[in-house]
Design an enzyme around this catalytic site. Structure first.
Site, PDB file in Angstrom:
ATOM      1  N   SER A 106     102.498 -22.047  73.001  1.00  0.00           N
ATOM      2  CA  SER A 106     101.755 -21.830  74.247  1.00  0.00           C
ATOM      3  C   SER A 106     102.727 -21.922  75.415  1.00  0.00           C
ATOM      4  O   SER A 106     103.687 -21.161  75.457  1.00  0.00           O
ATOM      5  CB  SER A 106     100.609 -22.853  74.370  1.00  0.00           C
ATOM      6  N   HIS A 160      99.707 -18.147  73.055  1.00  0.00           N
ATOM      7  CA  HIS A 160      98.621 -18.076  74.031  1.00  0.00           C
ATOM      8  C   HIS A 160      99.035 -17.161  75.179  1.00  0.00           C
ATOM      9  O   HIS A 160      99.922 -17.491  75.960  1.00  0.00           O
ATOM     10  CB  HIS A 160      98.299 -19.468  74.584  1.00  0.00           C
ATOM     11  N   ASP A 192      95.806 -27.305  70.443  1.00  0.00           N
ATOM     12  CA  ASP A 192      95.486 -26.199  69.547  1.00  0.00           C
ATOM     13  C   ASP A 192      96.495 -26.142  68.396  1.00  0.00           C
ATOM     14  O   ASP A 192      97.699 -26.132  68.618  1.00  0.00           O
ATOM     15  CB  ASP A 192      95.491 -24.882  70.330  1.00  0.00           C
TER      16      ASP A 192
END
Length: 385
Positions: free
Chosen positions: A208, A234, A330
């Site tokens: 991310s 992401h 995540d």
């Protein structure tokens, strides 16, 4: 928190730069009025929310801005002449992204009056939005124009405000309702180890914040005969295709944005499409990927947890899981599922992570076999393949 301010006259940006000057956890970003610069800010800086002035929305730059907003999933704050009747100009098609509307008169107050009466409220709302990028879960809120009547008094000061005093002191139309942090079950239910065949290795990667540069370092060690790699970074839909294309031009391996049904093979790197969840499956001797629509999982789409769960189920000990720099958690829970099903798992260390969130959460729950600096991860993966 990173706030991107797009203001053609510069007034709003100046106000926010001054307003947050003492907040070390807030960075005000600027993209100018160039479409390429704007896209680069989203790809490289990962703003948490966007602030747009009504004059900007009605300018020639509004069309370019609208095209970008249609491909991101961040909340937008709109500065309007009239908070009850905002003129969205070129942003009419993407106005559903607007989750907070502030009357522009607030920014024309003297600095002292603005700071004492309105800044605390606005800062609170911005931080709430920045923490939760779930644009579909917000009710639109409006901060009204100041009361200029002779009887109005400034009684509150920023340093003694809290959530309850702010909410009692100002008229705001609705209360923010945050959507639940969806479990991967909403996309793919865990069914244990489905594929027990022994195959060649596949590598699944989640990243991310800071991931775009981390992936460049990670990928440079791989060759045409290296195991296939599937990556969830992401990133908003609309940007992942160009990101994959840029990577493909840099490295001696095939890198592409995921398409439904892509079959994995040595030397192939698949980047998840920013608009869909990505899973890996196994059938008839081949691994392949599927794109799935649906709600955010772990506050993201694509979600690392979704990819990792599919790898746990369909690859088991044939998989190597890698979790790189990133904010939030995540990937942690489903990396543990991978490990329990025999996969080897690696996390980037704190020293080389831009944000040590996702790796830390995976480490905390015992999902990680090996913690390594970024520069050593790829070689370690290849030795384990």
């Amino acid at each position: 928190m990173k706030i991107l301010v797009i203001d053609i006259q510069g007034l709003i940006k100046q106000v926010f730069v001054r307003a947050f000057s003492k907040d070390n956890d807030v960075e005000i970003l600027n993209a100018g009025f160039n479409s390429l610069n704007l896209i680069n800010v989203f790809l490289q800086k990962f703003p948490d929310l966007v602030i747009i002035d009504e004059n900007t929305a009605r300018s020639n730059f509004g069309n370019s801005l609208n095209n970008v907003l249609n491909n991101i999933s961040l909340p937008v704050v709109f500065i309007a002449q009239n908070e009850m009747l905002p003129n969205f100009g070129c942003l009419e098609q993407s106005k559903e992204k607007v989750k907070l509307i502030i009357n522009k008169l607030n920014f024309k107050l003297t600095v002292d009056l603005f700071r004492s009466k309105y800044l605390a409220l606005i800062k609170l709302e911005l931080k709430n939005l920045g923490k939760n990028k779930l644009i579909s879960s917000f009710e639109v809120k409006r901060i009204q124009a100041p009361d200029f009547s002779s009887n109005s008094k400034v009684e509150l000061r920023e340093n003694n405000l809290n959530d309850s005093s702010i909410r009692k002191s100002y008229r705001v139309s609705d209360v923010i309702n945050f959507a639940p942090k969806n479990d991967p079950d909403v996309i793919i239910k865990y069914q244990g180890l489905i594929n027990k065949h022994k195959t060649g290795k596949i590598i699944v990667v989640g990243s991310s914040t800071g991931g775009t540069e981390a992936l460049r370092i990670f990928l440079r060690s791989f060759k045409k005969d290296s195991p296939p790699i599937i990556i969830v970074q992401h990133m908003p839909g609309g940007f992942t295709k160009s990101f994959a294309k840029n990577l493909n031009n840099e490295f001696n391996i095939d890198i592409k944005e995921a398409e439904d049904g892509d079959i994995l093979r040595p030397g192939l790197v698949i980047i998840a499409n920013g608009s869909y969840h990505l899973i890996v499956k196994y059938s008839s001797g081949n691994y392949f990927v599927n794109l799935l629509d649906g709600p955010l999982v772990s506050r993201h789409k694509p979600s690392v947890n979704v990819l990792f769960r599919s790898a746990a189920m369909y690859a088991g000990s044939n998989a190597i899981g890698v979790i790189l720099t990133g904010m939030g958690d995540d990937g942690a829970v489903c990396m543990l599922e991978m490990k329990k099903n025999g996969a080897y798992t690696i996390a980037q260390d704190q020293e080389t992570s831009v944000v040590f969130g996702m790796p830390m959460e995976a480490i905390k729950i015992g999902a990680v076999d090996k913690i390594l600096p970024l520069s050593e991860i790829a070689d370690h993966v290849l030795r384990r393949s």
